[in-house]
Design a protein around this motif. Structure first.
Motif, short mmCIF file in Angstrom:
data_model
loop_
_atom_site.label_atom_id
_atom_site.label_comp_id
_atom_site.label_asym_id
_atom_site.label_seq_id
_atom_site.Cartn_x
_atom_site.Cartn_y
_atom_site.Cartn_z
N ASP A 149 0.87 -1.16 0.00
CA ASP A 149 0.00 0.00 0.00
C ASP A 149 0.91 1.22 0.00
N GLU A 150 0.42 2.36 0.43
CA GLU A 150 1.20 3.58 0.29
C GLU A 150 2.49 3.55 1.12
N ASN A 151 2.42 3.08 2.35
CA ASN A 151 3.57 3.17 3.24
C ASN A 151 4.02 1.85 3.84
N ILE A 152 3.33 0.75 3.57
CA ILE A 152 3.70 -0.54 4.14
C ILE A 152 3.72 -1.57 3.03
N VAL A 153 4.83 -2.30 2.95
CA VAL A 153 4.94 -3.40 2.01
C VAL A 153 4.66 -4.68 2.78
N ARG A 154 3.63 -5.41 2.37
CA ARG A 154 3.29 -6.66 3.02
C ARG A 154 3.83 -7.82 2.19
N VAL A 155 4.63 -8.66 2.85
CA VAL A 155 5.29 -9.76 2.17
C VAL A 155 4.64 -11.05 2.62
N HIS A 156 4.00 -11.77 1.67
CA HIS A 156 3.35 -13.04 1.99
C HIS A 156 4.36 -14.17 1.85
N ASN A 157 4.53 -14.93 2.89
CA ASN A 157 5.46 -16.04 2.87
C ASN A 157 4.81 -17.25 2.22
N ALA A 158 5.41 -17.74 1.16
CA ALA A 158 4.82 -18.85 0.42
C ALA A 158 4.76 -20.14 1.23
N THR A 159 5.54 -20.20 2.33
CA THR A 159 5.51 -21.41 3.16
C THR A 159 4.36 -21.41 4.15
N GLY A 160 3.60 -20.32 4.19
CA GLY A 160 2.45 -20.25 5.07
C GLY A 160 2.72 -19.61 6.41
N ASP A 161 3.96 -19.16 6.66
CA ASP A 161 4.26 -18.49 7.91
C ASP A 161 3.60 -17.11 7.94
N PRO A 164 2.93 -13.25 7.70
CA PRO A 164 3.46 -12.30 6.72
C PRO A 164 4.49 -11.37 7.35
N ILE A 165 5.37 -10.87 6.52
CA ILE A 165 6.40 -9.92 6.94
C ILE A 165 5.98 -8.55 6.43
N HIS A 166 6.24 -7.52 7.22
CA HIS A 166 5.91 -6.17 6.81
C HIS A 166 7.16 -5.31 6.77
N LEU A 167 7.29 -4.52 5.74
CA LEU A 167 8.34 -3.51 5.64
C LEU A 167 7.67 -2.15 5.69
N VAL A 168 8.02 -1.36 6.69
CA VAL A 168 7.42 -0.05 6.87
C VAL A 168 8.33 0.99 6.24
N LYS A 169 7.79 1.74 5.30
CA LYS A 169 8.58 2.79 4.65
C LYS A 169 8.83 3.94 5.62
N SER A 170 9.72 4.85 5.25
CA SER A 170 10.09 5.93 6.16
C SER A 170 8.90 6.79 6.55
N ALA A 171 7.94 6.94 5.64
CA ALA A 171 6.77 7.76 5.93
C ALA A 171 5.66 6.97 6.63
N GLY A 172 5.85 5.66 6.79
CA GLY A 172 4.83 4.83 7.41
C GLY A 172 4.91 4.83 8.92
N ARG A 173 3.99 4.10 9.55
CA ARG A 173 3.95 4.00 11.01
C ARG A 173 3.89 2.54 11.41
N VAL A 174 4.79 2.16 12.32
CA VAL A 174 4.74 0.81 12.87
C VAL A 174 3.43 0.61 13.63
N ALA A 175 2.93 1.69 14.23
CA ALA A 175 1.69 1.61 15.01
C ALA A 175 0.53 1.09 14.17
N ASP A 176 0.57 1.30 12.86
CA ASP A 176 -0.51 0.83 11.99
C ASP A 176 -0.56 -0.69 11.91
N LEU A 177 0.53 -1.37 12.33
CA LEU A 177 0.56 -2.82 12.31
C LEU A 177 0.15 -3.43 13.65
N MET A 178 -0.01 -2.58 14.66
CA MET A 178 -0.30 -3.06 16.00
C MET A 178 -1.81 -3.18 16.23
#
Length: 358
Positions: free
Chosen positions: A12-24, A26-40
């Motif tokens: 999306d605009e500020n968070i890259v969501r990475v889907h793990n193909a093994t089913g674990d 998901p991993i999130h990468l927060v861009k500099s303009a994003g907020r970690v709080a949005d994942l909580m």
């Protein structure tokens, strides 16, 4: 960002969501303009982070009944052994407060909340080389591997400060000031290791000591912008776009003052030396986290695409209030916070360090 194999990503605009193909998870990468709080968790925060800290750490010494009641309801009680573990709905606020003080985040560094102590990702160690193929000809040459596994291994950074009992009781904003002071101190140290960390445990490895980066050696006294242009050229040779290569320069206050103090060099003329056109929009990100004591009074300038730097961070944050010797003799309380982080350069060639700046 360059992401591991066997993964697909949805951004999306500020968070890259990475889907793990093994089913674990998901991993999130927060861009500099994003907020970690949005994942909580989205639980309603009835009191601010500062009020929560004051009530949770000081207990009956805190004169905020609403915050004390909220802390009791959340069972977030500080103990001498475990300290105050900041709940997930506040941990994101703490981490974002810390990130807001970091020049690496301002430059574009990505943040990866880590689920466990370690996380393995892929780094691009060399760009592949394309070639032309003639029909039926055995002319597709092999090359060295261009990807390598890199492991984020969360290391612990701590900060400790002291306040009198009177200040903690009489200052309504004490919790806010405590959070601000602690996150600022942690941010400065994390910036330092992200830039110049040795990589010898427990210290993460920074850009300066990462293999495969570009370098401009023995810069010496800055008389003009030619060395900066040389650094930009090195990045361009490694396919970093010009607008990215000239976007940010991280440096110490001493180096910034030297560049700002450059004059035309014409005898008797004290006019400031203009920047080359390509560097006019470059931001000088100034921080004391860049030391001036490399190799006898030398410093460094950092250029690059900082989106290719990832800071892995554990979301569990612990703050402790300690009544140690100073409490009995001076009525002082000591506060200790610790945070766990590590860094990895996903593409070392995206960075250039100008070394030996006098």
């Amino acid at each position: 960002a360059k992401l591991p194999d066997a993964l697909t990503r949805k951004a999306d605009e500020n968070i890259v969501r990475v889907h793990n193909a093994t089913g674990d998870s998901p991993i999130h990468l927060v861009k500099s303009a994003g907020r970690v709080a949005d994942l909580m968790p989205r639980r309603k925060q009835e009191v601010s982070l500062g009020r929560f800290l004051a009530a949770g750490l000081l207990g009956d010494r805190c004169h905020d009944p609403e915050a004390l009641r909220f802390v009791a309801e959340t069972k977030a009680v500080s103990t001498a052994t475990s300290g105050l573990t900041i709940p997930a709905e506040y941990a994101g606020t703490w981490l974002d407060l810390m990130r807001s003080r970091m020049v690496l985040i301002e430059a574009g560094c990505m943040t990866m909340p880590m689920i466990g102590k370690t996380h393995t990702t892929a780094a691009l160690t060399a760009d592949p080389v394309a070639g032309w193929h003639a029909e039926n000809a055995a002319d597709i040459s092999s090359s060295d591997p261009t990807f390598a596994a890199r492991t984020l291994n969360a290391q612990t950074v701590t900060v400790r400060c002291t306040a009198s009992v009177e200040v903690t009781q009489d200052s309504p904003n004490f919790g806010d000031l405590l959070a601000s002071a602690m996150t600022a101190a942690i941010a400065q140290e994390i910036d330092r290791v992200g830039l110049v960390g040795t990589g010898t445990a427990p210290q993460p490895r920074g850009i300066y000591n990462t293999a495969g980066i570009n370098e401009v050696l023995t810069v010496g006294t800055l008389a003009d912008y030619s060395k900066v242009l040389t650094g930009v050229r090195e990045l361009l040779n490694d396919n970093v776009p010009l607008e990215i290569a000239t976007a940010n320069a991280i440096m110490s206050p001493r180096t910034w003052a030297a560049l700002e103090g450059l004059t035309t060099g014409i005898s008797g003329d004290k006019t400031q030396l203009p920047r080359p056109r390509s560097l006019e929009a470059m931001r000088s990100l100034v921080t004391s986290s860049v030391p001036d004591n490399f190799d006898t009074n030398k410093s460094a300038i950092f250029l690059g695409d900082f989106r290719d730097l990832v800071m892995g961070v554990r979301s569990d944050v612990v703050v402790k209030a300690l009544e140690v010797d100073t409490y009995a003799s001076r009525l002082q309380i000591e506060f200790v916070a610790h945070q766990r982080v590590d860094f990895v350069a996903l593409r070392p060639a995206s960075f250039c360090v100008l070394r030996g700046v006098s």
